[in-house]
Structure formats: structure tokens, C-alpha cells
Write an enzyme that holds these catalytic residues in place. Structure first.
Site, short mmCIF file in Angstrom:
data_model
loop_
_atom_site.label_atom_id
_atom_site.label_comp_id
_atom_site.label_asym_id
_atom_site.label_seq_id
_atom_site.Cartn_x
_atom_site.Cartn_y
_atom_site.Cartn_z
N HIS A 122 -53.44 20.59 2.60
CA HIS A 122 -54.54 19.74 3.10
C HIS A 122 -55.70 20.67 3.47
O HIS A 122 -55.47 21.83 3.85
CB HIS A 122 -54.02 19.00 4.33
CG HIS A 122 -54.93 17.96 4.91
ND1 HIS A 122 -56.01 18.29 5.70
CD2 HIS A 122 -54.91 16.62 4.84
CE1 HIS A 122 -56.61 17.17 6.09
NE2 HIS A 122 -55.97 16.14 5.57
N ASP A 199 -47.46 23.37 8.62
CA ASP A 199 -48.25 22.16 8.87
C ASP A 199 -47.29 20.98 8.76
O ASP A 199 -46.88 20.58 7.67
CB ASP A 199 -49.37 22.09 7.82
CG ASP A 199 -50.14 20.77 7.89
OD1 ASP A 199 -49.72 19.87 8.64
OD2 ASP A 199 -51.17 20.66 7.19
N GLN A 202 -47.32 15.66 7.99
CA GLN A 202 -46.67 14.58 7.22
C GLN A 202 -45.14 14.59 7.36
O GLN A 202 -44.50 13.61 6.98
CB GLN A 202 -47.05 14.67 5.73
CG GLN A 202 -48.51 14.44 5.45
CD GLN A 202 -49.00 13.05 5.86
OE1 GLN A 202 -48.22 12.10 6.00
NE2 GLN A 202 -50.29 12.92 6.08
N LYS A 225 -50.42 10.21 13.65
CA LYS A 225 -49.65 9.93 12.42
C LYS A 225 -48.20 9.58 12.76
O LYS A 225 -47.39 9.36 11.89
CB LYS A 225 -49.67 11.15 11.49
CG LYS A 225 -51.05 11.44 10.90
CD LYS A 225 -50.99 12.55 9.90
CE LYS A 225 -52.34 13.12 9.55
NZ LYS A 225 -53.18 12.24 8.74
N CYS A 363 -58.20 14.67 0.86
CA CYS A 363 -58.37 15.93 1.62
C CYS A 363 -57.56 17.07 1.03
O CYS A 363 -57.02 17.91 1.77
CB CYS A 363 -57.99 15.75 3.09
SG CYS A 363 -59.13 14.73 3.98
#
Ligand code: PLP
Length: 405
Positions: A122, A199, A202, A225, A363
Site C-alpha cells: 500500500h 503492515d 488488512q 478497519k 492505493c
């Protein structure tokens, strides 16, 4: 087992209609909807308990401080961090990555050094490192992925050398859905004493995360999220790393003593929490974690895997629809293009039917460039979505396909 009818009652927005159609919300990778308990917590806190944390000796300040620190503990348990002091509240994944890129970068990165990212990052896990490289004269190297969307970690050895200072890689791709073999990447990096930032924006909402098992040095994710409010997120960092890094920002709460000559800093985690943090939303983040735990994390994972399987099968059956991201291990999202129909056309027509999907670069421009695309359509699922909603999505995609014939 999840009773989706009951679960949906927990999310007030799901009863909304859009252009006269029931809302079908399939943009969960961008942000999830909020359960009643999270919304109520924010409302109640402002009505009954609002006072700045860590600073006051008065009743409300102490009450808010206690709740804020309890939220930190809930998050520690959620990702199985060893210590509460390793959990830093930030504004979100972007805030967390910028904190590490700036602070770690300040201390450990110099001219000629190298940072390894993956091709499926991202923008939030690209641009902060580019800014660092510009400041320091360092450079970025990339682990590529194959056409199925699987990371070529067989190429990692060849990218690593004595100048490599950190590897920053996503746990799950927000476009391909691919879940990356983080444990393997970390094990390899640690052979060369290279720290790894993950990261988790997600992955944290959809998978079990155990930072001690992964052995990663940093793990980042966003509250919004994962059913919590916007503007609050987490940076997990191993104590030994965070201790060596300078503060990211200066201000109140992150100090021990201040004179005009010299300031000494607070202990972790406050050293990285300058100024008035978004404490109300941090407390509500803790409530979102409670909600996930009560629903059962494994129940959520199982339910979303079934939704993903069903959506993949139904979408694949649509003539001319191509799915991007075919790894065996995926989080619950599907990115696709329908024939040569522009992604914005698809998204706008679906919107008129009440179906919210994401369109555009998602993104992740370098990822799209891999496929020679400038945009895609993404349907991303949460455990409150239904098989019926996927059917409606597919019926409408069939209609769009005919319309453009
Ligand atoms: N990383 C990934 C993989 C994401 O999907 C996102 C958001 O979509 C981010 C980072 C940035 O998250 P935020 O905007 O909450 O900081």
C-alpha cells in the site's frame, strides 16, 4: 458459528438504503462498519466521563486514564505482545509506519543504506520509506510477486546485503488478498540481524495475529478497519527496538523532565505518544476488541473464509471477469476487472444498486502497474456480509456485462 441475522443487528448502518436499495456494503477493506457497542461507548464517554488522560488527579481524568490503559492491555492480548509498554497508540497504520520510518530511520539509516519493501505494498508502506531515503540518501529494493499474486520470497536472499537496514512488508495485500509468509520472511531477515516491520492493516481484522510467534520487530494496524473508530491505530514494537529509537514527536506526555537546556523522555510507551492522543477512540477500540472476542475470532475467520470462497467461485463464473490475486491463502477480498469495462463505470453502476465496492488504484499503484492496469474493482467482505449479497453483486455484474455488449 455466526448467526448473521443477529450480527447484522449490531451494526446500525446496515439497515440504510441507498437510492432505494438496501445497502450492500462490500468496502470493508477500506473501512469497516461499527457495532452499536462502539458507537455507544463514544457517546457515553463524551456525555459522562470526558477528561484528558495521564495529567489530572481528578476523578474523571483518572477514570479515562484507567480505561485508556485497559484498552492498551486488550490490544496487547489481542496480538499476544509480551508487554503493554510495546503497544503504542497512533493515528492508524499510516501514522505507525511513519513513526518507524522517521524514528528508526533517524537512528539507524544513513547514506548508501537499503530498505527492502515488496511490490504489493500500500502507498502507506512505500512513501514514508521514500521520504526517509530522500532525507538520508538511502535506497529502496523490491521483492517482486508473480502473476498469481504470490510474493517471490525465493528472491529475498539476493536482495539482502550488508547495507540492508530494515524489511517492511505487508501481512496481507489490500488488492490481491495474499497472506504473506511473514514468519518465514522474519526468520530469514533475522539470520542477517535485519529487523522487519509488518503492515497488518488488512491482516489484523481477518486473521489471528501473534507477534511473538511471528517474531516481527514492528506490527502496525488501524482501528477503523477492525470495527473501531477512525483516527486511532497501533504500533507494536519490540521493547529492545523502541528503546533504541528517538521520539517521533515532542510535546506533552512524552517527557520525564524539561529544562531549556535538556529534556529527558518518558518511559515506553509514552515516549512515542506526544500530546493529547485520541483517547476516547482508543477506549472505543478496546470495546471493539471485546466485541470481536465475544463474537469469537475463529468464528469471524471461518465465516469470512466461506464468504471469500463463495465470492471467488461466483465471480469466476462470470464471463469475461478476471480476478487479480489467486494465492491459496487470502483474506476476504476479491479485486477484479470485467471485460474491458472501466472500473469506475462498474463501480458507479453498482452504486446505483446500493452496492458499495472500491474502485481505482486501491492505493497500490506499483502493484497495479505489475498487471499493466490503472484501476480495479474490489469487493471486500466482513463477517456481517451474506451469501445473498454476493449473489446480488454477481447478478448486477452480469447485467453490466450485457449493458456494455
Ligand atoms: N496498509 C494497507 C495494506 C492498507 O490496506 C491500508 C488502508 O487501506 C493502509 C496501510 C493505510 O491504513 P490507514 O489509512 O488506516 O492508515
Amino acid at each position: 458459528m455466526i448467526n448473521v441475522v443477529n450480527i447484522r443487528k449490531d451494526f446500525p448502518v446496515l439497515t440504510t438504503t441507498v437510492y432505494g436499495n438496501p445497502l450492500i456494503y462490500l468496502d470493508n477493506a477500506a473501512t469497516t462498519q461499527k457495532p452499536e457497542c462502539v458507537i455507544r461507548t463514544i457517546d457515553e464517554l463524551y456525555r459522562t466521563s470526558n477528561a484528558n488522560i495521564h495529567r489530572g488527579v481528578h476523578f474523571l481524568s483518572e477514570k479515562c486514564t484507567e480505561k485508556y490503559e485497559q484498552a492498551r492491555e486488550k490490544i496487547r492480548q489481542f496480538i499476544n505482545a509480551e508487554k503493554k509498554s510495546e503497544i503504542i497508540f497512533t493515528s492508524g497504520t499510516t501514522g505507525s509506519i511513519n513513526t518507524v520510518a522517521t524514528s528508526f530511520g533517524e537512528r539507524f539509516v544513513s547514506a548508501g543504506d537499503e530498505i527492502i519493501l515488496s511490490e504489493m505494498e500500500h502507498h502507506s508502506n512505500i512513501v514514508p520509506w521514500q521520504l526517509l531515503c530522500e532525507r538520508k540518501g538511502a535506497k529502496i529494493k523490491i521483492i517482486p510477486f508473480d502473476d498469481k499474486g504470490i510474493l517471490r520470497i525465493d528472491l529475498l536472499d539476493a536482495l539482502i546485503n550488508e547495507n540492508t537496514k530494515i524489511i517492511a512488508v505487508t501481512h496481507a495485500s489490500n488488492v490481491l488478498g495474499t497472506i504473506n509468509p511473514i514468519k518465514q520472511i522474519v526468520a530469514k531477515a533475522h539470520l542477517y540481524n535485519i529487523p522487519v516491520l509488518v503492515d497488518g492493516a488488512q491482516a489484523a481484522p481477518h486473521e489471528n495475529v501473534d507477534v511473538r510467534d511471528l517474531d516481527c520487530d514492528f506490527y502496525t494496524f488501524s482501528g477503523h478497519k477492525i470495527y473501531a473508530p477512525t483516527g486511532i491505530g497501533v504500533l507494536y514494537g519490540k521493547e529492545k527496538m523502541l528503546e533504541q529509537m528517538p521520539p517521533y514527536q515532542g510535546g506533552g506526555d512524552m517527557i520525564s523532565t524539561v529544562t531549556f537546556e535538556k529534556t529527558t523522555y518518558a518511559q515506553l510507551p509514552l515516549k512515542f505518544e506526544a500530546g493529547t492522543l485520541n483517547f476516547i477512540d482508543a477506549i472505543a477500540f478496546g470495546v471493539a476488541i471485546d466485541y470481536i472476542n465475544q463474537t469469537g475470532r475463529q468464528n469471524i475467520i471461518n465465516c469470512e473464509h466461506k464468504l471469500l470462497e463463495y465470492a471467488t467461485q461466483k465471480l469466476s463464473a462470470i464471463e469475461g471477469l478476471k480476478i487479480y490475486g489467486e494465492a491459496a491463502e487470502k483474506v476476504a477480498l476479491v479485486s477484479f476487472l470485467l471485460k474491458d469495462i472501466h472500473h469506475l463505470d462498474t463501480g458507479m453502476i453498482l452504486d446505483k444498486k446500493g452496492i458499495a465496492v472500491r474502485t481505482g488504484t486501491l492505493c497500490a499503484e506499483p502493484l497495479l502497474t505489475h498487471f499493466g492496469k490503472t484501476g480495479m474493482v474490489r469487493a471486500s467482505f466482513a463477517f456481517y456480509n451474506t451469501f445473498d449479497e454476493i449473489d446480488v453483486l454477481c447478478e448486477n455484474l452480469e447485467k453490466i456485462s450485457l449493458m456494455f455488449n
